[in-house]
Design a protein around this motif. Structure first.
Motif, PDB file in Angstrom:
ATOM      1  N   SER A 204       0.831  -1.214   0.000  1.00 20.60           N
ATOM      2  CA  SER A 204       0.000   0.000   0.000  1.00 20.60           C
ATOM      3  C   SER A 204       0.856   1.251   0.000  1.00 20.60           C
ATOM      4  CB  SER A 204      -0.925   0.011   1.213  1.00 20.60           C
ATOM      5  OG  SER A 204      -1.794  -1.079   1.169  1.00 20.60           O
ATOM      6  N   MET A 205       1.907   1.237   0.843  1.00 20.34           N
ATOM      7  CA  MET A 205       2.788   2.409   0.912  1.00 20.34           C
ATOM      8  C   MET A 205       3.599   2.555  -0.368  1.00 20.34           C
ATOM      9  SD  MET A 205       3.978   2.637   4.926  1.00 20.34           S
ATOM     10  CE  MET A 205       5.279   1.500   4.704  1.00 20.34           C
ATOM     11  N   ASP A 206       4.140   1.441  -0.852  1.00 20.36           N
ATOM     12  CA  ASP A 206       4.966   1.502  -2.064  1.00 20.36           C
ATOM     13  C   ASP A 206       4.168   1.966  -3.275  1.00 20.36           C
ATOM     14  OD1 ASP A 206       7.095   0.623  -0.569  1.00 20.36           O
ATOM     15  OD2 ASP A 206       7.050  -1.450  -1.327  1.00 20.36           O
TER      16      ASP A 206
ATOM     17  N   ARG B 147       1.334   3.649  -3.122  1.00 21.38           N
ATOM     18  CA  ARG B 147       0.564   4.846  -2.748  1.00 21.38           C
ATOM     19  C   ARG B 147      -0.929   4.654  -2.997  1.00 21.38           C
ATOM     20  NH1 ARG B 147       4.315   9.922  -3.164  1.00 21.38           N
ATOM     21  NH2 ARG B 147       6.295   8.869  -3.149  1.00 21.38           N
ATOM     22  N   GLN B 148      -1.431   3.597  -2.400  1.00 17.85           N
ATOM     23  CA  GLN B 148      -2.857   3.296  -2.501  1.00 17.85           C
ATOM     24  C   GLN B 148      -3.345   2.796  -1.148  1.00 17.85           C
ATOM     25  OE1 GLN B 148      -2.985   0.421  -5.649  1.00 17.85           O
ATOM     26  NE2 GLN B 148      -2.385  -1.287  -4.353  1.00 17.85           N
ATOM     27  N   SER B 149      -4.620   2.720  -1.001  1.00 22.41           N
ATOM     28  CA  SER B 149      -5.184   2.266   0.270  1.00 22.41           C
ATOM     29  C   SER B 149      -4.960   0.771   0.448  1.00 22.41           C
ATOM     30  CB  SER B 149      -6.684   2.569   0.322  1.00 22.41           C
ATOM     31  OG  SER B 149      -7.377   1.736  -0.573  1.00 22.41           O
TER      32      SER B 149
END
Length: 189
Positions: A169-171, A173-175
């Motif tokens: 999710s962080m990599d 940039r999504q929920s």
């Protein structure tokens, strides 16, 4: 409150209530002489407050108040003669309708309207919170299902599956929900 529907067979009562409401800056006031006409208005438009002065030309008004309570989020005030109030009011009160006796003073009318507005706003707030909680529960279910797929297919532990979803999710940039849905699309068939 911005919009009000007044259902009354008595034009004098409509004029008095309209004048009282206009003094409190209500932007839209509609009137109906019958239950059928009031039902049409309710079907066409949303109202914040509905005031029913009984009896109407085609019905007493209790059935109308219950119908509006079931099909609208409007606050509903049913005004009836005190002699007929107790016979007709219990079903309406059970549906969440404020039942008031005639004659009614302007001060009592405004206090009742404000109380009705406050309870309506609180109810709408609780309903909104309920929707948000249901959405969060649904998201948690999807994420947990994705974790289970990772555990079953890729032989991860639950902690590893959780870290994988968070890192993806962080990599990306999504929920976490979007990541979980992508995992489910990839591995579930």
């Amino acid at each position: 409150m911005d919009s009000v529907l007044i259902a009354s067979n008595n034009t004098g009562t409509v004029q008095i209530i309209s004048a009282l409401l206009q003094s409190q800056h209500f932007s839209r006031i509609a009137t109906a002489k019958s239950g059928a006409q009031a039902r049409r208005y309710i079907a066409q438009s949303d109202f914040d407050l509905v005031i029913i002065d009984t009896p109407l030309s085609d019905e007493f008004g209790t059935e109308l108040s219950i119908h509006i309570a079931e099909h609208s989020s409007a606050g509903i005030m049913l005004i009836a003669d005190e002699s007929r109030l107790f016979d007709k009011s219990s079903d309406a009160e059970d549906a969440g309708v404020f039942v008031l006796p005639k004659p009614i003073s302007s001060d009592f009318f405004f206090r009742s309207a404000k109380l009705l507005d406050a309870s309506r706003r609180r109810s709408l707030f609780i309903e909104d919170q309920n929707k948000k909680l249901k959405q969060q529960i649904q998201e948690i279910r999807v994420i947990d299902r994705a974790k289970l797929v990772l555990v079953q297919v890729l032989r991860m532990t639950e902690a590893q599956a959780h870290r994988y979803i968070v890192k993806q999710s962080m990599d990306l940039r999504q929920s976490r929900l979007q990541t979980a849905e992508n995992i489910l699309r990839t591995y579930e068939q």
